[in-house]
Design an enzyme around this catalytic site. Structure first.
Site, PDB file in Angstrom:
ATOM      1  N   LYS A 257       0.861  -1.185   0.000  1.00 50.44           N
ATOM      2  CA  LYS A 257       0.000   0.000   0.000  1.00 50.44           C
ATOM      3  C   LYS A 257       0.881   1.213   0.000  1.00 50.44           C
ATOM      4  O   LYS A 257       2.020   1.170   0.481  1.00 50.44           O
ATOM      5  CB  LYS A 257      -0.890   0.018   1.259  1.00 50.44           C
ATOM      6  CG  LYS A 257      -2.165   0.797   1.074  1.00 50.44           C
ATOM      7  CD  LYS A 257      -3.145  -0.016   0.267  1.00 50.44           C
ATOM      8  CE  LYS A 257      -4.534   0.496   0.310  1.00 50.44           C
ATOM      9  NZ  LYS A 257      -5.460  -0.555  -0.115  1.00 50.44           N
TER      10      LYS A 257
HETATM   11  N1  GLU Z   1      -7.046  -0.246  -3.304  1.00 47.07           N
HETATM   12  C1  GLU Z   1      -7.776  -1.441  -3.599  1.00 47.07           C
HETATM   13  C2  GLU Z   1      -7.849  -2.339  -2.382  1.00 47.07           C
HETATM   14  O1  GLU Z   1      -7.767  -1.894  -1.265  1.00 47.07           O
HETATM   15  C3  GLU Z   1      -7.273  -2.148  -4.846  1.00 47.07           C
HETATM   16  C4  GLU Z   1      -5.826  -2.490  -4.865  1.00 47.07           C
HETATM   17  C5  GLU Z   1      -5.352  -2.999  -6.213  1.00 47.07           C
HETATM   18  O2  GLU Z   1      -6.153  -3.047  -7.129  1.00 47.07           O
HETATM   19  O3  GLU Z   1      -4.180  -3.316  -6.330  1.00 47.07           O
HETATM   20  O4  GLU Z   1      -8.062  -3.510  -2.481  1.00 47.07           O
END
Ligand code: GLU
Length: 552
Positions: A242
């Site tokens: 993240k």
């Molecule tokens: N931000 C999204 C999540 O929390 C998607 C992450 C992604 O697609 O890599 O799952």
């Protein structure tokens, strides 16, 4: 008071000179992001009383007051409220004294005769942010929640202690401070940014980038950890990651957002890439931000690298259906859960908290299935209509007015009231930490589908489980987004694009499979659904770790 972006800063000004009080009031009054709530006290004692009575984010302090003078003023405020950042407002004559106060722990000082709107607001913001950096990195409520959830699963599954220790913290974190230029050319902002990679064992790492004023290393690390379990639960060949920048993007122009994004992309470019770590959108970012990251990275490489991010515009190699995938996934899972619970969706009511990408799409797909949507909300307000809300009309209103505030076809209610509405299906799709020990026993849904990451605390889980609420935990409920991100990455690396039908049908079968594996595990061992989903994910990661062995 709550602003559109939810970014309100409570400032206590302890100052006896009404002219300076008036000046600060005027300078802060026009700011929209953040919005300032200003309180005043004309004596030290009155100031301490106010600190005692109300929550305050920071103090602006004049050291010379009718009932206290010099450093003593600072020391008394500091010892009364050690966690609250203090900025000294000083006259030019007393600057040495102000500098001493900074040495003793004040965040900054400002000279009264040189105050400008920019210098004042920036000093306040930075004072708060720096205090957060000191107090909140790692040790954030979200990181504690993620760790406690993991430890609970580890305990139930008897996880090997070496692996338990290894997974409790992220494998790699990058903290950057980055400057970007405001549209006013001489103003340069410096902000904090993060990219956290939780596990590098399973393949590249994967996860979104969030722009929000509360982002901290602890929060990003919690989200990275959840991404690991999420990817493993749906059998994607990724570890969790993240990223985030601690800034309120609603206060930036499009040019500023682009400069910030390109600089952040440059700062994290050594550790991202199609085989290393693949960012995606999250709260406060979207496909336009992904396009800028992809372009910046590609410019640095000298050739186009579509697979460095997912959630891009279609024309740059984005996957069909990625934009709505998280909301669609939430609803596929609600359909599976409804079958299991023998709920007839066309007779059900739903409440959706959050009207961003996830919430609005979940609400849309639910209403297309004939579910009666009786409540929705965003950061500005909640809207309740027991006869049902019309999605086309809501979407039209938000397209025109950006926020739900003022939407005429329903009653305005608070976000707290919204969560407590009696309904069959509740979808928290806004922020973390929404369902807590404080309100859990007033939650009245049968099915809770967590579109957001981390909306429910462990204490609340216990209450909800006791009440018999069926929970689709976040790492399962919102896994549709990263699943279609995986499809996008596969398509980009193979230069072969799929149809929307292919995307949706594969998404459905992956989520159905994960749902039934989780449910079986929950039923077989009498685990709650969150613990079962966590164990599905953690077990796979642990198997991969054992299979690879330890280097060297
Ligand atoms: N931000 C999204 C999540 O929390 C998607 C992450 C992604 O697609 O890599 O799952």
């Amino acid at each position: 008071m709550n602003t559109a972006s939810g970014n309100t800063v409570k400032v206590l000004l302890i100052e006896d000179n009404p002219i300076h009080v008036g000046l600060v009031k005027t300078l802060l009054a026009e700011s929209k992001s953040p919005v300032f709530q200003l309180q005043f006290a004309g004596t030290l004692q009155a100031g301490l009383n106010q600190l005692d009575a109300a929550s305050v984010d920071m103090v602006l302090l004049d050291l010379t007051l009718p009932d206290s003078e010099d450093l003593d003023t600072f020391i008394r405020v500091r010892s009364f409220a050690p966690a609250i950042p203090i900025v000294i407002v000083t006259s030019l004559d007393d600057i040495k004294l102000a500098a001493k106060a900074v040495e003793a722990g004040a965040q900054d000082y400002l000279v009264k005769t040189q105050l400008s709107r920019t210098s004042l607001i920036r000093s306040i913001r930075y004072a708060i942010e720096r205090t957060r950096v000191r107090d909140a990195e790692w040790d954030s409520p979200m990181f504690r929640l993620a760790q406690r959830q993991f430890l609970k699963a580890a305990q139930f599954m008897g996880l090997d202690d070496n692996i338990r220790q290894r997974l409790l913290f992220p494998q790699r974190t990058l903290v950057v401070t980055l400057p970007f230029r405001r549209d006013h050319y001489t103003e340069v902002e410096t902000v904090f940014g993060y990219r956290v990679q939780h596990i590098l064992t399973m393949g590249p790492t994967k996860g979104g980038i969030r722009y929000h004023q509360d982002v901290s290393l602890g929060e990003v690390s919690a989200l990275a950890m959840w991404m690991s379990w999420k990817c493993a639960l749906v059998h994607l060949p990724f570890g969790g990651a993240k990223g985030g920048v601690r800034i309120d993007p609603t206060g930036l122009t499009s040019h500023e957002l682009q400069r910030l994004t390109r600089r952040f992309a440059t700062e994290i470019s050594p550790i991202i890439g199609p085989e290393k770590d693949i960012p995606a959108p999250d709260m406060g970012t979207n496909e336009r931000v992904m396009a800028w990251i992809m372009d910046t990275y590609s410019q640095e490489k000298g050739y186009t690298v579509p697979a460095v991010v997912t959630g891009k515009p279609l024309v740059l190699g984005g996957a069909r259906g990625r934009n709505e995938a998280t909301g669609r996934g939430v609803v596929y899972l609600i359909q599976e859960a409804a079958k299991h619970l023998k709920m007839n969706l066309s007779e059900c009511t739903a409440v959706v908290q959050g009207f961003g990408n996830v919430g609005s799409h979940a609400a849309l797909f639910l209403s297309e299935l004939g579910v009666k949507l009786i409540g929705v909300s965003d950061a500005t307000t909640g809207i309740y209509n027991r006869h049902g809300l019309s999605m086309p009309s809501l979407l039209e209103y938000v397209a025109k007015n950006r926020f739900l505030e003022g939407y005429p076809e329903g009653d305005q209610i608070s976000n707290e009231e919204l969560l407590e509405l009696k309904c069959d299906i509740l979808v928290p799709a806004a922020l973390q930490n929404q369902i807590t020990a404080e309100n859990a026993d007033r939650i009245q849904c049968k099915l809770l589908a967590e579109g957001a990451n981390g909306p429910t605390t462990l204490e609340a889980d216990e209450v909800l489980n006791e009440k018999g609420v069926f929970i689709l935990p976040d790492i399962l409920a919102n896994a549709g987004g990263v699943t279609v991100s995986y499809f996008e990455w596969v398509q980009d690396t193979q230069n072969y694009m799929w149809t929307l039908e292919e995307v949706n049908q594969r998404l459905k079968s992956i989520l159905k499979d994960a749902f039934h594996r989780t449910l079986n595990r929950a039923q077989k061992n009498q685990f709650d659904m969150r613990t079962a989903a966590m164990i599905e994910g953690v077990e796979r990661v642990s198997q991969a770790k054992l299979a690879r062995g330890l280097y060297p």
